[in-house]
Design a protein around this motif. Structure first.
Motif, PDB file in Angstrom:
ATOM      1  N   GLN A 113     -30.768  29.227 -26.880  1.00  0.00           N
ATOM      2  CA  GLN A 113     -30.271  28.266 -27.864  1.00  0.00           C
ATOM      3  C   GLN A 113     -31.115  28.300 -29.139  1.00  0.00           C
ATOM      4  O   GLN A 113     -30.591  28.135 -30.238  1.00  0.00           O
ATOM      5  CB  GLN A 113     -30.243  26.865 -27.254  1.00  0.00           C
ATOM      6  N   VAL A 114     -32.412  28.550 -28.993  1.00  0.00           N
ATOM      7  CA  VAL A 114     -33.268  28.718 -30.170  1.00  0.00           C
ATOM      8  C   VAL A 114     -32.854  29.983 -30.920  1.00  0.00           C
ATOM      9  O   VAL A 114     -32.709  29.977 -32.149  1.00  0.00           O
ATOM     10  CB  VAL A 114     -34.753  28.804 -29.748  1.00  0.00           C
ATOM     11  N   ALA A 115     -32.637  31.061 -30.192  1.00  0.00           N
ATOM     12  CA  ALA A 115     -32.233  32.328 -30.820  1.00  0.00           C
ATOM     13  C   ALA A 115     -30.880  32.190 -31.510  1.00  0.00           C
ATOM     14  O   ALA A 115     -30.653  32.794 -32.570  1.00  0.00           O
ATOM     15  CB  ALA A 115     -32.185  33.432 -29.769  1.00  0.00           C
ATOM     16  N   SER A 141     -22.273  23.652 -40.455  1.00  0.00           N
ATOM     17  CA  SER A 141     -21.785  22.891 -39.304  1.00  0.00           C
ATOM     18  C   SER A 141     -22.232  23.532 -37.999  1.00  0.00           C
ATOM     19  O   SER A 141     -22.576  22.837 -37.033  1.00  0.00           O
ATOM     20  CB  SER A 141     -20.254  22.798 -39.348  1.00  0.00           C
ATOM     21  N   ALA A 142     -22.261  24.868 -37.963  1.00  0.00           N
ATOM     22  CA  ALA A 142     -22.697  25.575 -36.759  1.00  0.00           C
ATOM     23  C   ALA A 142     -24.165  25.283 -36.462  1.00  0.00           C
ATOM     24  O   ALA A 142     -24.559  25.172 -35.287  1.00  0.00           O
ATOM     25  CB  ALA A 142     -22.478  27.078 -36.937  1.00  0.00           C
ATOM     26  N   PHE A 143     -24.989  25.162 -37.505  1.00  0.00           N
ATOM     27  CA  PHE A 143     -26.405  24.812 -37.293  1.00  0.00           C
ATOM     28  C   PHE A 143     -26.511  23.423 -36.663  1.00  0.00           C
ATOM     29  O   PHE A 143     -27.254  23.218 -35.693  1.00  0.00           O
ATOM     30  CB  PHE A 143     -27.168  24.864 -38.611  1.00  0.00           C
ATOM     31  N   SER A 144     -25.755  22.467 -37.211  1.00  0.00           N
ATOM     32  CA  SER A 144     -25.769  21.106 -36.661  1.00  0.00           C
ATOM     33  C   SER A 144     -25.256  21.092 -35.227  1.00  0.00           C
ATOM     34  O   SER A 144     -25.815  20.398 -34.364  1.00  0.00           O
ATOM     35  CB  SER A 144     -24.916  20.177 -37.530  1.00  0.00           C
ATOM     36  N   ASP A 145     -24.198  21.856 -34.963  1.00  0.00           N
ATOM     37  CA  ASP A 145     -23.641  21.927 -33.608  1.00  0.00           C
ATOM     38  C   ASP A 145     -24.650  22.533 -32.628  1.00  0.00           C
ATOM     39  O   ASP A 145     -24.796  22.063 -31.496  1.00  0.00           O
ATOM     40  CB  ASP A 145     -22.362  22.769 -33.604  1.00  0.00           C
ATOM     41  N   GLY A 146     -25.340  23.603 -33.089  1.00  0.00           N
ATOM     42  CA  GLY A 146     -26.330  24.233 -32.226  1.00  0.00           C
ATOM     43  C   GLY A 146     -27.490  23.316 -31.912  1.00  0.00           C
ATOM     44  O   GLY A 146     -28.009  23.304 -30.789  1.00  0.00           O
ATOM     45  N   GLY A 150     -28.307  22.068 -28.061  1.00  0.00           N
ATOM     46  CA  GLY A 150     -29.612  22.286 -27.449  1.00  0.00           C
ATOM     47  C   GLY A 150     -30.337  21.006 -27.096  1.00  0.00           C
ATOM     48  O   GLY A 150     -31.255  21.011 -26.265  1.00  0.00           O
ATOM     49  N   ALA A 151     -29.922  19.889 -27.732  1.00  0.00           N
ATOM     50  CA  ALA A 151     -30.578  18.607 -27.445  1.00  0.00           C
ATOM     51  C   ALA A 151     -30.268  18.104 -26.044  1.00  0.00           C
ATOM     52  O   ALA A 151     -31.028  17.308 -25.479  1.00  0.00           O
ATOM     53  CB  ALA A 151     -30.153  17.565 -28.476  1.00  0.00           C
ATOM     54  N   GLY A 152     -29.148  18.550 -25.479  1.00  0.00           N
ATOM     55  CA  GLY A 152     -28.817  18.158 -24.115  1.00  0.00           C
ATOM     56  C   GLY A 152     -28.498  16.683 -23.951  1.00  0.00           C
ATOM     57  O   GLY A 152     -28.712  16.109 -22.881  1.00  0.00           O
ATOM     58  N   ASN A 153     -27.999  16.054 -25.010  1.00  0.00           N
ATOM     59  CA  ASN A 153     -27.596  14.651 -24.944  1.00  0.00           C
ATOM     60  C   ASN A 153     -26.128  14.576 -25.334  1.00  0.00           C
ATOM     61  O   ASN A 153     -25.790  14.562 -26.519  1.00  0.00           O
ATOM     62  CB  ASN A 153     -28.458  13.801 -25.889  1.00  0.00           C
TER      63      ASN A 153
END
Length: 233
Positions: A113-115, A141-146, A150-153
């Motif tokens: 997810q970091v990559a 938007s893709a950055f915000s979605d990623g 990755g936050a898992g919430n």
């Protein structure tokens, strides 16, 4: 999106016709094919999209729930106009949720997810270089979605998703007003956020995310105020 009679023609595929029509009309609004405040006449939309009035009506109802379309009593449906006050409220919510999601990302995100976020940054740079506004906004938007993924919430992610269409709408409006220098500064801000995320530095990631949202909010307020002056002149 190119202008012209067939520019928003709906292509029938495996996606439901209502969902496809919603997608096409959403993109037409976000691309400013339909301008803020413009009346959306069902008959004309049927002619442009090539689908039935039922599909158009269902699509408009869905877009209304997203805040991209508003219904005015006895007048019909109109493309939403996001004013400075509503924009302020949206950014205030983002300023609360997104730094928290950055902290959760640091704690929970996988290396993949970091990559994935790093690959998004590369695509943002490409969009800036080619002056592709649509791609630029999509990758923001893709950055915000990623970050949210990755936050898992999932609850936080769903809350942000309810604002996603209006956030994207604001991004389109501001991106069209931004010059290349501002976009490159935005890219560097995102790189700084990513550096903190990759280093697993929760405090730095959260503070940089807050600064990013506040910077975006200030520019959006300026752009919307300028648009209001122009429309009133």
């Amino acid at each position: 999106m190119e202008s012209g009679k067939n520019s928003i023609r709906v292509v029938v595929d495996n996606v439901s016709l209502r969902d496809r029509t919603t997608q096409v009309l959403r993109e037409a609004i976000l691309n400013l094919h339909f301008k803020p405040g413009q009346k959306l006449v069902e008959r004309r939309l049927c002619e442009e999209t090539g689908v039935s009035r039922t599909s158009v009506r269902e699509a408009l109802r869905h877009l209304e729930s997203e805040g991209l379309v508003t219904r005015v009593a006895n007048r019909g449906m109109f493309v939403a106009e996001l004013g400075p006050d509503e924009a302020r409220q949206i950014y205030e919510v983002r300023a609360v949720l997104e730094p928290a999601m950055a902290r959760f990302f640091v704690e929970r995100a996988s290396d993949e997810q970091v990559a994935a976020l790093e690959r998004v940054l590369a695509r943002i740079e490409q969009a800036i270089a080619s002056r592709a506004v649509l791609s630029y906004v999509q990758e923001l938007s893709a950055f915000s979605d990623g970050l949210a993924e990755g936050a898992g919430n999932e609850v936080g992610r769903q809350l942000l998703n309810t604002l996603a269409a209006r956030i994207t709408y604001l991004r389109f409006i501001t991106a069209r007003a931004a010059n290349e220098e501002r976009e490159r500064v935005t890219l560097q801000v995102l790189r700084d956020i990513f550096a903190a995320l990759r280093a697993r530095d929760a405090d730095a990631a959260a503070s940089r995310q807050t600064a990013y949202v506040e910077r975006s909010a200030a520019f959006a307020q300026q752009v919307l105020a300028d648009l209001k002056k122009t429309s009133n002149s």
